[in-house]
Design a protein around this motif. Structure first.
Motif, PDB file in Angstrom:
ATOM      1  N   THR A   6      23.001  35.857  71.674  1.00 21.55           N
ATOM      2  CA  THR A   6      23.221  36.377  73.015  1.00 21.55           C
ATOM      3  C   THR A   6      24.500  37.199  73.005  1.00 21.55           C
ATOM      4  O   THR A   6      25.539  36.743  72.527  1.00 21.55           O
ATOM      5  CB  THR A   6      23.347  35.234  74.037  1.00 21.55           C
ATOM      6  OG1 THR A   6      22.107  34.519  74.082  1.00 21.55           O
ATOM      7  CG2 THR A   6      23.654  35.783  75.424  1.00 21.55           C
ATOM      8  N   ILE A   7      24.396  38.418  73.526  1.00 22.08           N
ATOM      9  CA  ILE A   7      25.528  39.347  73.535  1.00 22.08           C
ATOM     10  C   ILE A   7      25.968  39.543  74.976  1.00 22.08           C
ATOM     11  O   ILE A   7      25.206  40.050  75.801  1.00 22.08           O
ATOM     12  CB  ILE A   7      25.136  40.688  72.895  1.00 22.08           C
ATOM     13  CG1 ILE A   7      24.616  40.471  71.470  1.00 22.08           C
ATOM     14  CG2 ILE A   7      26.321  41.654  72.895  1.00 22.08           C
ATOM     15  CD1 ILE A   7      23.976  41.686  70.847  1.00 22.08           C
ATOM     16  N   LEU A  23      21.483  49.940  72.026  1.00 22.52           N
ATOM     17  CA  LEU A  23      20.883  48.719  71.477  1.00 22.52           C
ATOM     18  C   LEU A  23      19.452  48.537  71.950  1.00 22.52           C
ATOM     19  O   LEU A  23      18.563  48.166  71.177  1.00 22.52           O
ATOM     20  CB  LEU A  23      21.717  47.503  71.882  1.00 22.52           C
ATOM     21  CG  LEU A  23      23.110  47.384  71.265  1.00 22.52           C
ATOM     22  CD1 LEU A  23      23.857  46.206  71.876  1.00 22.52           C
ATOM     23  CD2 LEU A  23      23.022  47.232  69.760  1.00 22.52           C
ATOM     24  N   VAL A  24      19.223  48.798  73.228  1.00 18.82           N
ATOM     25  CA  VAL A  24      17.877  48.641  73.787  1.00 18.82           C
ATOM     26  C   VAL A  24      16.946  49.714  73.248  1.00 18.82           C
ATOM     27  O   VAL A  24      15.806  49.434  72.847  1.00 18.82           O
ATOM     28  CB  VAL A  24      17.933  48.681  75.327  1.00 18.82           C
ATOM     29  CG1 VAL A  24      16.522  48.747  75.925  1.00 18.82           C
ATOM     30  CG2 VAL A  24      18.678  47.463  75.861  1.00 18.82           C
ATOM     31  N   ARG A  25      17.439  50.946  73.209  1.00 17.69           N
ATOM     32  CA  ARG A  25      16.595  52.052  72.752  1.00 17.69           C
ATOM     33  C   ARG A  25      16.206  51.888  71.280  1.00 17.69           C
ATOM     34  O   ARG A  25      15.084  52.190  70.881  1.00 17.69           O
ATOM     35  CB  ARG A  25      17.343  53.374  72.962  1.00 17.69           C
ATOM     36  CG  ARG A  25      16.492  54.612  72.696  1.00 17.69           C
ATOM     37  CD  ARG A  25      17.237  55.877  73.119  1.00 17.69           C
ATOM     38  NE  ARG A  25      17.400  55.939  74.567  1.00 17.69           N
ATOM     39  CZ  ARG A  25      18.533  55.670  75.220  1.00 17.69           C
ATOM     40  NH1 ARG A  25      19.609  55.303  74.563  1.00 17.69           N
ATOM     41  NH2 ARG A  25      18.598  55.739  76.529  1.00 17.69           N
ATOM     42  N   GLN A  26      17.141  51.413  70.472  1.00 15.61           N
ATOM     43  CA  GLN A  26      16.875  51.239  69.045  1.00 15.61           C
ATOM     44  C   GLN A  26      16.224  49.894  68.724  1.00 15.61           C
ATOM     45  O   GLN A  26      15.945  49.599  67.566  1.00 15.61           O
ATOM     46  CB  GLN A  26      18.185  51.364  68.257  1.00 15.61           C
ATOM     47  CG  GLN A  26      18.875  52.714  68.386  1.00 15.61           C
ATOM     48  CD  GLN A  26      18.043  53.845  67.825  1.00 15.61           C
ATOM     49  OE1 GLN A  26      17.401  53.691  66.776  1.00 15.61           O
ATOM     50  NE2 GLN A  26      18.046  54.986  68.503  1.00 15.61           N
ATOM     51  N   LYS A  32      16.672  40.899  76.913  1.00 18.64           N
ATOM     52  CA  LYS A  32      17.063  39.621  77.508  1.00 18.64           C
ATOM     53  C   LYS A  32      18.138  38.903  76.697  1.00 18.64           C
ATOM     54  O   LYS A  32      18.683  37.885  77.140  1.00 18.64           O
ATOM     55  CB  LYS A  32      15.847  38.712  77.671  1.00 18.64           C
ATOM     56  CG  LYS A  32      14.811  39.247  78.658  1.00 18.64           C
ATOM     57  CD  LYS A  32      15.422  39.476  80.048  1.00 18.64           C
ATOM     58  CE  LYS A  32      14.387  39.960  81.040  1.00 18.64           C
ATOM     59  NZ  LYS A  32      14.982  40.250  82.372  1.00 18.64           N
ATOM     60  N   GLN A  33      18.447  39.414  75.490  1.00 19.24           N
ATOM     61  CA  GLN A  33      19.551  38.854  74.715  1.00 19.24           C
ATOM     62  C   GLN A  33      20.897  39.380  75.198  1.00 19.24           C
ATOM     63  O   GLN A  33      21.948  38.895  74.757  1.00 19.24           O
ATOM     64  CB  GLN A  33      19.401  39.198  73.225  1.00 19.24           C
ATOM     65  CG  GLN A  33      18.274  38.471  72.515  1.00 19.24           C
ATOM     66  CD  GLN A  33      18.152  38.903  71.073  1.00 19.24           C
ATOM     67  OE1 GLN A  33      17.188  39.566  70.675  1.00 19.24           O
ATOM     68  NE2 GLN A  33      19.142  38.551  70.263  1.00 19.24           N
TER      69      GLN A  33
END
Length: 277
Positions: A6-7, A23-26, A32-33
């Motif tokens: 979890t970040i 981070l989401v795009r890649q 949800k993390q």
């Protein structure tokens, strides 16, 4: 390495969004993390949740207590206040990643008062499109494994260079602030294009592709930057006429001074925090 981690982003400004977006795009981690929190901007938290599908929490103590990796992304001047506020919710097994310009790792370690790992980074806002130039360095208690985790984290949003901490101020002035210098120059080109009769759409298409082409050319050649611009110039041609104006106005000296001043400002910020110890 980041599976099931979890970040938590402590701070939800432009840099936090840039990293979250990358981070989401890649698809480095599941949305949800990621948890984002800030002190008072509820509207920004709602925006991040709706845009990227991440979790948000207006209670930053709860948000930090849930994080395996805590990214310190508040304004540098608020770092002491923020850590003092959440410190009782932290533990030595957490990893703290700073994206704060000018603040040394030992200062954050002292605020935490534990042997939690601290890694200092200097990304830039191009992380949002996966093209950041990020430098990272580890503090006294951070492990090599933790450094690898942060390298993986930021590799997803661009290139990563591991450096010694005494070079971070130079990185800040060059790569951290660097995008702003280029945007500033693009603004001047847009103004010139407008005065020459091009529409904003026409100018944007031409300038944007020119910038992309320059970046790719630099990445794929062994020629120096001087060789590259001289390659474009022909005697008494248009490029030479333009370059001569830049030389007359001492544009290179101005850019060099801008980078050096940003570097010195990063050092000044660090000295302020050092003197508080």
């Amino acid at each position: 390495m980041l599976q099931n981690k979890t970040i938590t982003f402590l701070g939800a400004g432009s840099m936090a969004e840039a990293i979250i977006g990358g981070l989401v795009r890649q698809e480095v981690v599941e949305p949800k993390q990621i948890i984002a929190t800030n002190l008072s901007d509820q509207e920004k938290l709602h925006y991040l949740e709706n845009t990227y599908g991440i979790r948000t929490n207006s209670n930053r103590i709860e948000a930090v207590s849930q994080g395996d990796i805590v990214i310190l992304a508040m304004k540098p001047k608020h770092v002491k206040e923020a850590i003092d506020d959440i410190n009782h919710a932290t533990n030595a097994n957490q990893l703290f990643v700073s994206v704060l310009a000018g603040i040394p790792t030992f200062y954050i370690e002292d605020l935490l008062g534990s042997k939690a790992g601290v890694i200092r980074t200097m990304p830039n806002t191009s992380a949002k499109v996966g093209e950041s130039a990020t430098a990272i360095t580890k503090g006294m208690h951070a492990t090599d494994q933790q450094l690898k985790e942060v390298e993986q984290l930021f590799s997803a949003v661009g290139t990563v260079t591991i450096v010694k901490e005494d070079k971070l101020d130079a990185v800040t002035g060059l790569a951290g602030s660097g995008p702003a210098y280029f945007y500033y120059l693009v603004e001047a080109m847009e103004q010139a294009a407008h005065e020459a009769g091009l529409t904003p759409e026409e100018a944007s298409a031409l300038i944007t592709q020119t910038v992309v082409g320059v970046g790719k050319r630099l990445q794929t050649t062994s020629k120096s930057s001087k060789e590259l611009y001289e390659e474009v110039m022909s005697p008494n041609g248009t490029t030479e006429a333009g370059i001569n104006i830049l030389r007359e106005r001492k544009s290179q000296e101005a850019m060099c001074s801008a980078v050096k001043r940003a570097i010195s400002r990063s050092k000044e910020l660090g000295e302020v925090f050092t003197k508080t110890q």
